[in-house]
Write an enzyme that holds these catalytic residues in place. Structure first.
Site, PDB file in Angstrom:
ATOM      1  N   SER A 107     -28.974   9.273 -25.154  1.00  0.00           N
ATOM      2  CA  SER A 107     -29.474   7.909 -25.054  1.00  0.00           C
ATOM      3  C   SER A 107     -28.493   6.892 -25.640  1.00  0.00           C
ATOM      4  O   SER A 107     -27.382   6.740 -25.164  1.00  0.00           O
ATOM      5  CB  SER A 107     -30.847   7.822 -25.732  1.00  0.00           C
ATOM      6  OG  SER A 107     -31.455   6.582 -25.484  1.00  0.00           O
ATOM      7  N   ASP A 246     -28.925   0.580 -22.171  1.00  0.00           N
ATOM      8  CA  ASP A 246     -28.280   1.542 -23.057  1.00  0.00           C
ATOM      9  C   ASP A 246     -27.665   2.669 -22.230  1.00  0.00           C
ATOM     10  O   ASP A 246     -27.725   2.659 -20.997  1.00  0.00           O
ATOM     11  CB  ASP A 246     -29.240   2.058 -24.131  1.00  0.00           C
ATOM     12  CG  ASP A 246     -30.311   2.976 -23.579  1.00  0.00           C
ATOM     13  OD1 ASP A 246     -30.612   2.883 -22.374  1.00  0.00           O
ATOM     14  OD2 ASP A 246     -30.864   3.787 -24.340  1.00  0.00           O
ATOM     15  N   ASP A 248     -28.313   5.686 -21.362  1.00  0.00           N
ATOM     16  CA  ASP A 248     -29.039   6.462 -20.346  1.00  0.00           C
ATOM     17  C   ASP A 248     -30.018   5.612 -19.553  1.00  0.00           C
ATOM     18  O   ASP A 248     -30.771   6.131 -18.739  1.00  0.00           O
ATOM     19  CB  ASP A 248     -29.742   7.675 -20.966  1.00  0.00           C
ATOM     20  CG  ASP A 248     -30.995   7.309 -21.737  1.00  0.00           C
ATOM     21  OD1 ASP A 248     -31.046   6.201 -22.314  1.00  0.00           O
ATOM     22  OD2 ASP A 248     -31.930   8.127 -21.784  1.00  0.00           O
ATOM     23  N   ASP A 250     -32.756   3.723 -20.268  1.00  0.00           N
ATOM     24  CA  ASP A 250     -34.196   3.548 -20.471  1.00  0.00           C
ATOM     25  C   ASP A 250     -34.524   2.416 -21.435  1.00  0.00           C
ATOM     26  O   ASP A 250     -35.695   2.146 -21.706  1.00  0.00           O
ATOM     27  CB  ASP A 250     -34.866   4.859 -20.923  1.00  0.00           C
ATOM     28  CG  ASP A 250     -34.329   5.385 -22.243  1.00  0.00           C
ATOM     29  OD1 ASP A 250     -33.425   4.762 -22.838  1.00  0.00           O
ATOM     30  OD2 ASP A 250     -34.820   6.452 -22.689  1.00  0.00           O
TER      31      ASP A 250
END
Length: 451
Positions: A107, A246, A248, A250
């Site tokens: 993430s 960000d 990834d 989400d």
């Protein structure tokens, strides 16, 4: 539920250290495959299949190969899509009727971390009992299926195009983004080849930054965790607004034409304002860290608000329990369950833009109904097992601060889940008062520790 490897969002850690090593990840894939084989419910002779995606970390290649080997050894077919945002994997798993989706990502963390997280066939986080079953099988003997029963692997070449169209489908058909100049910061992450196309195809003039991943620069000074880069770009480009994702994809933050940054609490409020014009909103879920200003702003709209534990997983659980559709965290995780089964930065940004188009004006004007309260967070080092909840002096100080704020603020004492820290948070209308109250609580904790 006590876990040995899984946290609140899969398995995560430093690459090369347990559990983010190729041998462990192969066992993780094997165990997950065995669990799926036992639960698949497919017709006789058909194998379950999973989708594997990743962000742009260099270590993703190594971990992808390890996961693929583990699933194949368990007799599970694998579909590979390469770098795609986490929410894209959730969507494609559901759209392709696969048994699970796996994302290789840490993430918003730096490149040297990585992780493995799972989605169910419905595009949601795995139930606790399934994660527990996978954990239980990791240390079991590794017994490869017969050669003729090995899982096959194939690559899905049109995955990014499918996801782009899905994102666009969540934007009202009667609206477009023509006339808007938008800076999109993809954090050198998984959205680098997806997010700019979504906003461009809806009519916006798009300026892209953070779209040159090299395997080592994900989240490095760009993206939702470092929005200053977006602010600078919006001002330099004289853009109408900016969107920061960000690594990834989400999380999302947004910036107005003046370079002002808006966090997840404010963006969630903007979405609710837009939705309320179309239909009643049953309720909104936040977390213990959600700014009190959002709760008060929703109260003025007669919309119920609930606080879940910190983590989008717990926000989702509250939404499902109450039958609500909208929730999020100030970090930028925003859930719109009428659009997607999980938090999605691109889709959340589209919902804000839809509200902006419906109501007219600027992003700053749209968000004029909410002004975040000053918030002070201080981390206090504590000893393991320190019973701060039972200490009378700490509880007295907490009660006194709550009485002083008297509905004009909020107090939260929360232990860190990963470090020996007690997080002391105070928020309220007056910044000077908030700071004084936080320092009073910290002094009480430190005094208790010295006794």
């Amino acid at each position: 539920m006590s876990r040995k490897y899984f946290g609140t969002d899969g398995v995560r850690g430093r690459v090369g250290k347990m559990p983010i090593t190729p041998d462990f990840v192969m066992k993780l894939g094997y165990s997950a495959g065995k669990v799926l084989m036992a639960r698949d419910g497919l017709p006789t002779g058909e194998r379950p299949a999973v989708l594997i995606g990743k962000d742009t970390r260099l270590s993703g290649y190594m971990l992808e190969a390890a996961l693929e080997a583990g699933f194949s050894a368990a007799g599970v077919d694998v579909c590979l899509v390469g770098p795609l945002p986490t929410p894209a994997i959730a969507y494609l798993t559901r759209a392709l009727r696969l048994q699970a989706g796996i994302v290789i990502s840490a993430s918003h963390n730096p490149y040297y971390d990585n992780g493995i997280k799972f989605f169910s066939a419905q595009g949601t986080k795995l139930p606790d009992d399934v994660e527990a079953a996978i954990e239980a099988g990791i240390d079991a003997p590794f017994e490869c299926v017969a050669p003729a029963e090995l899982g096959r692997a194939r690559r899905i070449d049109d995955a990014s195009g499918r996801y782009i169209e899905f994102c666009k489908s969540t934007f009202p058909n009667d609206l477009d983004l023509r006339g808007l100049k938008i800076v999109v910061d993809c954090a050198h992450g998984a959205d680098y080849h997806v997010a700019p196309a979504v906003f461009h195809e809806l009519g916006a003039e798009v300026v892209s930054i953070g779209v040159q991943p090299n395997g080592l620069n994900i989240n490095d000074g760009v993206g939702a965790t470092a929005p200053k880069a977006l602010s600078n770009a919006v001002l330099a480009e004289k853009a109408d607004l900016g969107i920061a994702l960000d690594g990834d994809g989400d999380r999302v933050m947004m910036v107005d034409a003046a370079g002002q940054v808006y966090d997840g609490d404010q963006l969630l409020y903007a979405i609710i304002c837009g939705r309320k014009q179309r239909a009643p909103v049953a309720g909104v879920a936040g977390t213990l860290m959600t700014n009190l200003a959002l709760e008060h702003a929703l109260g003025k709209l007669d919309i119920p608000f609930g606080r879940a534990a910190v983590g989008d997983r717990y926000v989702l659980e509250m939404l499902q329990e109450k039958g609500w559709l909208f929730g999020g965290e100030n970090s930028g995780h925003i859930l719109c369950l009428d659009c997607h089964t999980t938090g999605d930065g691109v889709i959340a940004a589209l919902q804000v833009l839809a509200a902006l188009r419906q109501q007219g004006g600027s992003l700053a004007e749209l968000l004029s109904g909410i002004t975040l309260y000053p918030q002070k967070l201080i981390n206090v080092q504590i000893e393991k097992g320190f019973a701060w909840r039972e200490h009378p002096a700490i509880q007295v100080a907490k009660s006194e601060v709550e009485a002083q704020l008297s509905g004009r603020g909020r107090v939260l004492l929360r232990p860190s889940g990963t470090e020996p820290l007690l997080r002391v948070m105070v928020e309220g209308e007056d910044e000077t008062e908030v700071l004084a109250c936080a320092e009073k609580l910290v002094a009480a904790v430190r005094q208790a520790l010295s006794e």
